[in-house]
Write an enzyme that holds these catalytic residues in place. Structure first.
Site, PDB file in Angstrom:
ATOM      1  N   CYS A   2       0.848  -1.174   0.000  1.00 12.75           N
ATOM      2  CA  CYS A   2       0.000   0.000   0.000  1.00 12.75           C
ATOM      3  C   CYS A   2       0.896   1.241   0.000  1.00 12.75           C
ATOM      4  CB  CYS A   2      -0.927   0.106   1.209  1.00 12.75           C
ATOM      5  SG  CYS A   2      -2.047  -1.275   1.367  1.00 12.75           S
ATOM      6  N   ARG A  27       3.114  -0.105  -5.331  1.00 10.42           N
ATOM      7  CA  ARG A  27       2.925  -0.755  -4.036  1.00 10.42           C
ATOM      8  C   ARG A  27       1.618  -1.527  -3.940  1.00 10.42           C
ATOM      9  NH1 ARG A  27       5.167   1.329   0.805  1.00 10.42           N
ATOM     10  NH2 ARG A  27       7.210   2.138   0.346  1.00 10.42           N
ATOM     11  N   TRP A  74      -3.040  -2.575  -1.558  1.00  8.61           N
ATOM     12  CA  TRP A  74      -2.800  -3.982  -1.839  1.00  8.61           C
ATOM     13  C   TRP A  74      -3.468  -4.713  -0.664  1.00  8.61           C
ATOM     14  CZ3 TRP A  74      -0.405  -8.170   0.579  1.00  8.61           C
ATOM     15  CH2 TRP A  74      -0.181  -9.288  -0.230  1.00  8.61           C
ATOM     16  N   ASN A  98      -0.529   1.922   5.772  1.00 10.76           N
ATOM     17  CA  ASN A  98       0.262   0.895   5.096  1.00 10.76           C
ATOM     18  C   ASN A  98       0.791  -0.020   6.186  1.00 10.76           C
ATOM     19  OD1 ASN A  98       2.196  -0.552   3.627  1.00 10.76           O
ATOM     20  ND2 ASN A  98       3.730   1.045   3.891  1.00 10.76           N
ATOM     21  N   GLY A  99       0.560  -1.336   6.056  1.00 14.94           N
ATOM     22  CA  GLY A  99       1.043  -2.277   7.058  1.00 14.94           C
ATOM     23  C   GLY A  99      -0.090  -3.142   7.571  1.00 14.94           C
ATOM     24  N   GLU A 478      14.356 -18.566 -11.334  1.00  7.97           N
ATOM     25  CA  GLU A 478      13.929 -17.212 -11.696  1.00  7.97           C
ATOM     26  C   GLU A 478      13.042 -17.248 -12.947  1.00  7.97           C
ATOM     27  OE1 GLU A 478      13.626 -14.420 -10.544  1.00  7.97           O
ATOM     28  OE2 GLU A 478      13.735 -12.923 -12.121  1.00  7.97           O
ATOM     29  N   LYS A 482       9.246 -15.823 -13.049  1.00  9.18           N
ATOM     30  CA  LYS A 482       8.812 -14.793 -14.009  1.00  9.18           C
ATOM     31  C   LYS A 482       7.575 -15.274 -14.766  1.00  9.18           C
ATOM     32  CE  LYS A 482      10.399 -11.893 -13.000  1.00  9.18           C
ATOM     33  NZ  LYS A 482      11.455 -11.672 -12.061  1.00  9.18           N
ATOM     34  N   GLU A 485       4.414 -15.321 -12.504  1.00 11.09           N
ATOM     35  CA  GLU A 485       3.842 -14.057 -12.019  1.00 11.09           C
ATOM     36  C   GLU A 485       3.179 -13.230 -13.099  1.00 11.09           C
ATOM     37  OE1 GLU A 485       6.564 -11.436  -9.945  1.00 11.09           O
ATOM     38  OE2 GLU A 485       8.221 -12.062 -11.175  1.00 11.09           O
ATOM     39  N   HIS A 501      14.414 -37.751  -9.231  1.00 10.54           N
ATOM     40  CA  HIS A 501      14.059 -38.065  -7.840  1.00 10.54           C
ATOM     41  C   HIS A 501      12.594 -37.735  -7.551  1.00 10.54           C
ATOM     42  CE1 HIS A 501      18.167 -39.079  -6.900  1.00 10.54           C
ATOM     43  NE2 HIS A 501      18.544 -37.955  -7.489  1.00 10.54           N
ATOM     44  N   LYS A 601       4.748  -4.156  -6.217  1.00 14.70           N
ATOM     45  CA  LYS A 601       6.191  -4.029  -6.451  1.00 14.70           C
ATOM     46  C   LYS A 601       6.986  -4.012  -5.155  1.00 14.70           C
ATOM     47  CE  LYS A 601       9.656  -3.240  -9.237  1.00 14.70           C
ATOM     48  NZ  LYS A 601      10.103  -4.436  -9.961  1.00 14.70           N
TER      49      LYS A 601
END
Ligand code: F6R
Length: 606
Positions: A2, A27, A74, A98-99, A478, A482, A485, A501, A601
């Protein structure tokens, strides 16, 4: 996460708030809202979805007033909806947050017992209601906010705005960052300095537990003990030329394409004048270091995993790598001789910051590798190494990842030099190859068409596996992250040798397997793993170089050919096809590339 913003200005607040929120949209973008005070009258507007919906609403239903607060959300508690959007208002007070308020359930119960009802599912509404409760008991706005903040547990950055108060903002921080901006007869509040960049470059960062009473001409900050606190005013040099995609369709495409340039800049920044050595902006004596503990989240964690190979192989330095959210609660012993290294693009990730705080006073020194030099993590470090990637807008990290890799490799070379584990000639050779990477990366970017073709095929799959060995293993992780997401395709990555395995049971003709394998000392092993996939009807997307393609192209479903590069540098190069593959798959699927669903982000909650 946020983003929050506040303004006590000389001009209409609404457009300033919306512009600042645009800068904070990284955010979170589930919903957004603003509140203003106009001639003493408090009102608010809120809208679900991207900020543009709030802008549209304000065209039809404007808000006037020169004092205001704003929020881009968010969601943590309660689905994205108008009711759950901030600012939360309870009678004469509006709050943005925010939090996470961890004790909000207890506070709700307590307020319910006083007959106070709730209309949202959020933790933040509790803050507004508790403040209103204190106002109703006869406390002034400042006292009501102070008494409220004193009751809150968890992590928060808060801004309060009051009916009847055209010249008062209250801001408080614990855990989440908050900056106060100083204007000429104007004052601002923002989650970061970027939000305030067009209004002011003069910033005061609130510290843990700070409570600030702000008017247009004054700022009074009290610390966690209620004592008056004198916090430094800093001049921040902020690159303001950001919100521009150039000729690209998406920020992510632009940021992928920028990599040769920004990596070149990062290399130049850390290179000694004679080009044979690495210069750090502070003291770090690796001869006195027994162990490196690296901590990060997400993509930055994969940069650390890659760097582990470099530090161990090139500098013979034992390295532990951990995900910040696990590290901080596992409470690992930090032995003498340990350097704790934190990697974070934003420098604000709550888990990484908490892990850093855990290491304070335990590790010999705290080093960070960050993109935002004024961030909380940078400021809390003994030595902070900027990655110089420039502002990264796309939620999926691309150029920050390769710049993190570049800086970490240069740090590993510095360690190798000090510890005498590589010859000066080899160090100088690797540095000159690193200097030459921009042109090699440009050649990799020219494979865009071939990658787009492979992506077209991947876009029809519902699951994809990524395989890599050695330095390519973190890259496979990675690549899978990518793809997940931004294309929402389920993707997993395994070390090639692990396939047999268990995961090999998944292989059939519907399961594409992306194999990342430059023609290096491990190539033959990975080629065998590729054969195991083919033998079970799997389809292989091979990312390799000319040598590797020569050996495998006839078997692969498609092949993406990278230029040749020194094996040490392969992670920086192979990041490019991994990013392009995810990008083109997402474009083929028509997803929101730059602001994928459910993500933000900067992750400033646990
Ligand atoms: C993925 C991505 C995230 C971040 C993670 C840590 O593309 O960007 O996984 O890497 O949230 O963020 P920072 O680096 O800001 O600490």
């Amino acid at each position: 996460m946020c983003g929050i913003v506040g303004v006590l200005g000389e001009h209409e607040a609404a457009p300033i708030l919306v512009d600042a929120l645009k800068r904070l949209e990284y955010r979170g973008y589930d919903s957004a809202g603003i509140a203003t005070v106009d001639n003493g009258h408090l009102s608010r507007r809120r809208a679900v979805g991207k900020l543009v919906n709030l802008s549209d609403l304000l065209v039809h239903d404007p808000l006037s007033g020169k004092a205001g607060i704003g929020h881009t959300r968010w969601a943590t508690h309660g689905a994205p909806s108008v009711e759950n959007a901030h600012p939360h208002q309870a009678g004469p007070v509006a709050v943005v947050h925010n939090g996470i308020i961890e004790n909000f359930r207890e506070l709700r119960t307590e307020l319910s017992q006083s007959g106070i009802g709730f209309s949202t599912e959020t933790d933040t509404e509790t803050v507004a209601l508790l403040t209103q409760h204190h106002l109703n008991q006869g406390h002034s706005p400042v006292e009501a906010a102070r008494k409220t903040v004193a009751r809150l547990h968890g992590a928060f950055a808060l801004a309060f705005l009051f009916d009847g108060e055209d010249d008062l903002l209250i801001a408080a921080r614990k855990g989440s960052p908050l900056a106060i901006g100083h204007g000429d007869g104007e004052m601002f509040v923002g989650s970061d300095a970027i939000a305030l960049a067009p209004m002011t470059d003069t910033i005061t960062y609130l510290e843990e537990g700070d409570f600030a009473v702000i008017t247009r001409t004054s700022l009074e900050i009290r610390d966690a003990n209620g004592e008056l606190a004198n916090r430094e005013k800093r001049i921040i040099h902020m690159d303001d030329a950001r919100v521009d995609k150039g000729l690209h369709k998406h920020f992510m495409a632009k940021e992928i394409a920028e990599q040769p340039q920004v990596i070149g800049e990062a290399v130049r920044h850390y290179l000694s004048e004679d080009g044979n050595s690495v210069d750090l902006p502070g003291d770090l004596d690796f001869t006195q270091v027994d162990r490196l503990t690296m901590v990060a989240c997400g993509t930055a964690f994969y940069a650390c995993l890659t760097a582990k190979y470099w530090f161990e192989q090139l500098a013979q330095l034992p390295v532990e790598v951990d995900i910040a959210s696990e590290f901080r609660y596992r409470e690992p012993p930090i032995t003498k001789g340990t350097v704790a290294l934190f990697v974070s693009q934003s420098g604000e990730t709550a888990d990484t910051l908490a892990a850093l705080r855990y290491c304070e006073g335990k590790a010999d020194s705290i080093v960070s590798v960050v993109n935002v030099s004024e961030s909380s993590i940078a400021r809390a470090s003994d030595l902070s190494l900027p990655i110089l990637a420039g502002v990264e807008v796309g939620v999926a990290s691309t150029k920050a990842f390769t710049c993190q890799l570049t800086v970490l490799l240069m740090l590993a070379l510095k360690a190798a030099e000090q510890r005498g584990t590589l010859s000066p000639e080899r160090i100088s050779d690797l540095l000159s190859r690193l200097r030459a990477t921009p042109s090699i990366l440009n050649a990799a970017l020219e494979q865009d068409g071939a990658v787009a073709k492979a992506a077209q095929q991947l876009s029809e799959s519902s699951d994809v596996l990524f395989l890599g060995r050695g330095l390519m293993y973190p890259l496979a992780l990675e690549g899978a992250l990518k793809l997940k997401e931004i294309s929402y395709i389920h993707a997993e990555a395994y070390a090639s040798g692990e396939l047999k395995h268990g995961p090999i049971a998944l292989i059939d003709k519907t399961m594409p397997v992306v194999v990342m394998a430059p023609y290096d000392a491990l190539f033959d092993k990975t080629r065998s793993n590729m054969q195991e996939v083919l033998a079970r009807g799997g389809k292989v997307v091979m990312i390799t170089d000319e040598h590797g393609a020569h050996d495998t192209a006839s078997d692969a479903w498609c092949t993406i050919v990278m230029p040749e590069i020194d094996p040490v540098l392969t992670p920086i190069l192979y990041a490019i096809p991994a990013q392009l593959l995810a990008y083109h798959t997402a474009v083929a699927k028509g997803t929101d590339v730059d602001q994928p669903r459910n993500l933000a982000k900067s992750v400033t909650v646990e």
